[in-house]
Design a protein around this motif. Structure first.
Motif, PDB file in Angstrom:
ATOM      1  N   ARG A 144      95.198  34.248   6.361  1.00  0.00           N
ATOM      2  CA  ARG A 144      96.861  34.715   6.688  1.00  0.00           C
ATOM      3  C   ARG A 144      96.489  35.990   7.810  1.00  0.00           C
ATOM      4  N   TYR A 145      95.750  37.001   7.339  1.00  0.00           N
ATOM      5  CA  TYR A 145      95.683  38.292   8.056  1.00  0.00           C
ATOM      6  C   TYR A 145      94.894  37.861   9.626  1.00  0.00           C
ATOM      7  N   HIS A 146      93.971  37.148   9.737  1.00  0.00           N
ATOM      8  CA  HIS A 146      93.509  37.022  10.810  1.00  0.00           C
ATOM      9  C   HIS A 146      94.102  36.073  11.973  1.00  0.00           C
ATOM     10  N   ASP A 147      94.972  35.047  11.240  1.00  0.00           N
ATOM     11  CA  ASP A 147      95.798  34.387  12.029  1.00  0.00           C
ATOM     12  C   ASP A 147      96.990  34.867  12.635  1.00  0.00           C
ATOM     13  N   VAL A 148      97.676  35.807  11.913  1.00  0.00           N
ATOM     14  CA  VAL A 148      98.656  36.626  12.424  1.00  0.00           C
ATOM     15  C   VAL A 148      98.632  38.244  12.408  1.00  0.00           C
ATOM     16  N   ALA A 149      98.554  38.729  11.478  1.00  0.00           N
ATOM     17  CA  ALA A 149      98.337  40.206  11.370  1.00  0.00           C
ATOM     18  C   ALA A 149      97.423  40.860  12.421  1.00  0.00           C
ATOM     19  N   PHE A 150      96.158  40.191  12.366  1.00  0.00           N
ATOM     20  CA  PHE A 150      95.139  41.074  13.175  1.00  0.00           C
ATOM     21  C   PHE A 150      95.617  40.538  14.661  1.00  0.00           C
ATOM     22  N   VAL A 151      96.168  39.339  15.065  1.00  0.00           N
ATOM     23  CA  VAL A 151      96.548  39.075  16.507  1.00  0.00           C
ATOM     24  C   VAL A 151      97.453  40.278  16.842  1.00  0.00           C
ATOM     25  N   ASP A 152      98.313  40.638  16.120  1.00  0.00           N
ATOM     26  CA  ASP A 152      99.050  41.888  16.628  1.00  0.00           C
ATOM     27  C   ASP A 152      98.495  42.966  16.734  1.00  0.00           C
ATOM     28  N   VAL A 153      97.530  43.488  15.746  1.00  0.00           N
ATOM     29  CA  VAL A 153      96.684  44.687  15.742  1.00  0.00           C
ATOM     30  C   VAL A 153      95.779  44.693  16.972  1.00  0.00           C
ATOM     31  N   LYS A 154      95.003  43.687  17.202  1.00  0.00           N
ATOM     32  CA  LYS A 154      94.423  43.613  18.392  1.00  0.00           C
ATOM     33  C   LYS A 154      94.974  43.657  19.832  1.00  0.00           C
ATOM     34  N   ASN A 155      96.116  42.798  19.832  1.00  0.00           N
ATOM     35  CA  ASN A 155      97.059  43.110  20.852  1.00  0.00           C
ATOM     36  C   ASN A 155      97.407  44.604  21.137  1.00  0.00           C
ATOM     37  N   ALA A 156      97.785  45.090  19.973  1.00  0.00           N
ATOM     38  CA  ALA A 156      98.393  46.549  20.260  1.00  0.00           C
ATOM     39  C   ALA A 156      97.195  47.344  20.297  1.00  0.00           C
ATOM     40  N   PHE A 157      96.050  47.162  20.022  1.00  0.00           N
ATOM     41  CA  PHE A 157      94.941  48.209  20.268  1.00  0.00           C
ATOM     42  C   PHE A 157      94.612  48.029  21.722  1.00  0.00           C
ATOM     43  N   ASP A 158      94.453  46.907  22.343  1.00  0.00           N
ATOM     44  CA  ASP A 158      94.274  46.562  23.764  1.00  0.00           C
ATOM     45  C   ASP A 158      95.272  47.253  24.464  1.00  0.00           C
ATOM     46  N   HIS A 159      96.658  46.964  24.282  1.00  0.00           N
ATOM     47  CA  HIS A 159      97.740  47.816  25.037  1.00  0.00           C
ATOM     48  C   HIS A 159      97.556  49.301  24.859  1.00  0.00           C
ATOM     49  N   PHE A 160      97.046  49.708  23.838  1.00  0.00           N
ATOM     50  CA  PHE A 160      97.012  51.229  23.620  1.00  0.00           C
ATOM     51  C   PHE A 160      95.841  51.741  24.724  1.00  0.00           C
ATOM     52  N   ILE A 161      94.621  50.875  24.843  1.00  0.00           N
ATOM     53  CA  ILE A 161      93.641  51.237  25.568  1.00  0.00           C
ATOM     54  C   ILE A 161      94.015  51.168  26.918  1.00  0.00           C
ATOM     55  N   ARG A 162      94.624  50.131  27.335  1.00  0.00           N
ATOM     56  CA  ARG A 162      94.807  49.713  28.881  1.00  0.00           C
ATOM     57  C   ARG A 162      96.003  50.907  29.344  1.00  0.00           C
ATOM     58  N   ASN A 163      96.868  51.156  28.678  1.00  0.00           N
ATOM     59  CA  ASN A 163      98.287  51.666  28.917  1.00  0.00           C
ATOM     60  C   ASN A 163      98.400  53.225  28.556  1.00  0.00           C
ATOM     61  N   PHE A 164      97.933  53.603  27.318  1.00  0.00           N
ATOM     62  CA  PHE A 164      97.976  55.008  26.797  1.00  0.00           C
ATOM     63  C   PHE A 164      96.863  55.744  26.894  1.00  0.00           C
ATOM     64  N   ASN A 165      95.692  55.271  26.762  1.00  0.00           N
ATOM     65  CA  ASN A 165      94.456  56.193  26.224  1.00  0.00           C
ATOM     66  C   ASN A 165      93.791  56.737  27.459  1.00  0.00           C
ATOM     67  N   ASN A 166      93.700  55.980  28.628  1.00  0.00           N
ATOM     68  CA  ASN A 166      93.305  56.823  29.800  1.00  0.00           C
ATOM     69  C   ASN A 166      91.875  57.248  29.749  1.00  0.00           C
ATOM     70  N   GLY A 167      90.948  56.436  29.002  1.00  0.00           N
ATOM     71  CA  GLY A 167      89.624  56.979  28.983  1.00  0.00           C
ATOM     72  C   GLY A 167      89.176  58.073  28.062  1.00  0.00           C
ATOM     73  N   ARG A 168      90.239  58.477  27.206  1.00  0.00           N
ATOM     74  CA  ARG A 168      90.237  59.758  26.273  1.00  0.00           C
ATOM     75  C   ARG A 168      89.388  59.308  25.027  1.00  0.00           C
ATOM     76  N   PRO A 169      88.502  60.219  24.227  1.00  0.00           N
ATOM     77  CA  PRO A 169      88.011  59.806  23.180  1.00  0.00           C
ATOM     78  C   PRO A 169      89.273  59.725  22.045  1.00  0.00           C
ATOM     79  N   PHE A 170      88.875  58.904  21.090  1.00  0.00           N
ATOM     80  CA  PHE A 170      90.082  58.435  20.248  1.00  0.00           C
ATOM     81  C   PHE A 170      89.606  58.287  18.667  1.00  0.00           C
ATOM     82  N   ILE A 171      90.264  58.257  17.610  1.00  0.00           N
ATOM     83  CA  ILE A 171      90.282  58.205  16.330  1.00  0.00           C
ATOM     84  C   ILE A 171      91.070  56.869  15.977  1.00  0.00           C
TER      85      ILE A 171
END
Length: 320
Positions: free
Chosen positions: A131-158
């Motif tokens: 259940r986690y990988h079919d649904v929850a992690f799809v969102d987590v991965k999409n959110a992280f990818d959006h964060f990297i592309r649109n918010f992070n701007n190459g900065r170090p992160f935690i």
């Protein structure tokens, strides 16, 4: 002593939503799966920008919802971020975490379709992972990818997360290319485990050894006694560190003058004495029963605040 905050996790919701039907091979029922989250929608984020340290935090919250019933009587095993109530539940946690993790950082936390408490209560890790990988992690991965592309701007992160959010941190780390591994200051897995299989898949997931090493994973679970170690969140586990003294051995540490925190190197859990966890709600007779799961992000919050600053400063200095 700073008053501890807690998550009122026992919140049952009977709410309607626009959902997609799906079949779960583990059960003979028709389920409702909320639609995938659109992370271009700003309402799907909690964002605080308080940057003075030159780093970002990407935080994934824990589990809030029980199974809930759609208007047609079908069951959903997932939170629905399109529902204001589900977002508000998650934001109760996120806003309290931001109190110390957003101190001097840019802080980003997505709402997502986390699997429910009832799913965890099955103690069936095959079902949980499906259940986690079919649904929850799809969102987590999409959110992280959006964060990297649109918010992070190459900065170090935690990366940081609590409980199911901690699981999400581990799963995200498995997907990081070298370019992102090199920008990750540290990963905080609060109230969850890193298994032998996790490190076999991603050998670069390595344990923190002290308070200032970087590119490492900080992992811990807290119990009243090792007999209360809970496999669903804390074993098998290959790494743990004491967030009070940043030792990986059994050297005891004193927290808030009255609490003793000692890492058990065999079970890789923190044994906590002198802490009254009776205020923590019993979660389906699985969590907060001899363990202090619900207190993990707050019991050590001031230690974590200081440590985030230490690791950012060490990472920044090493890159000069």
């Amino acid at each position: 002593m700073r008053k501890l905050s807690i998550i009122p996790v026992l919140i049952y919701t009977l709410l309607s939503c626009a959902c997609t039907q799906a079949a779960d091979p583990f059960v003979k029922e028709v389920l409702y799966v909320p639609e995938a989250v659109d992370y271009t929608d700003p309402t799907m984020w909690h964002i605080e920008r308080n940057d003075s340290l030159g780093a970002d935090v990407f935080y994934i919250p824990s589990t809030w919802e029980f199974d809930w019933t759609a208007p047609d009587g079908s069951v959903s095993h997932y939170a629905d971020p399109s529902l204001e109530k589900h977002r508000a539940d998650m934001d109760t946690e996120i806003s309290q975490i931001a109190d110390y993790m957003a101190d001097g950082t840019n802080f980003y936390s997505p709402f997502y379709r986390h699997i429910t408490l009832d799913t965890w209560a099955t103690l069936d890790e095959d079902l949980i992972n499906l259940r986690y990988h079919d649904v929850a992690f799809v969102d987590v991965k999409n959110a992280f990818d959006h964060f990297i592309r649109n918010f992070n701007n190459g900065r170090p992160f935690i990366l940081a997360g609590f409980s199911q959010g901690g699981k999400s941190v581990v799963e995200l780390m498995k997907t990081l290319p070298d370019s992102l591994q090199n920008r990750m200051i540290a990963a905080y897995v609060l109230g969850y485990k890193v298994t032998p299989d996790d490190t076999k898949v991603a050998p670069w997931i390595t344990a923190a050894k002290d308070s200032v090493d970087t590119g490492v994973t900080i992992c811990y679970n807290s119990v009243a006694d090792v007999k209360y170690t809970k496999p669903v969140v804390s074993s098998p586990n290959v790494m743990a560190i004491n967030p009070v003294n940043w030792k990986t051995d059994a050297t005891p540490a004193t927290l808030n003058d009255t609490i003793t925190v000692t890492l058990d190197p065999e079970y890789k859990v923190l044994v906590v004495k002198g802490f009254d966890g009776s205020y923590l709600p019993n979660i389906l007779n699985i969590l907060n029963v001899g363990d202090y799961h619900g207190a993990e992000p707050w019991l050590y919050s001031e230690c974590l605040r200081k440590n985030i600053h230490q690791r950012i400063k060490r990472f920044t200095a090493a890159k000069r």
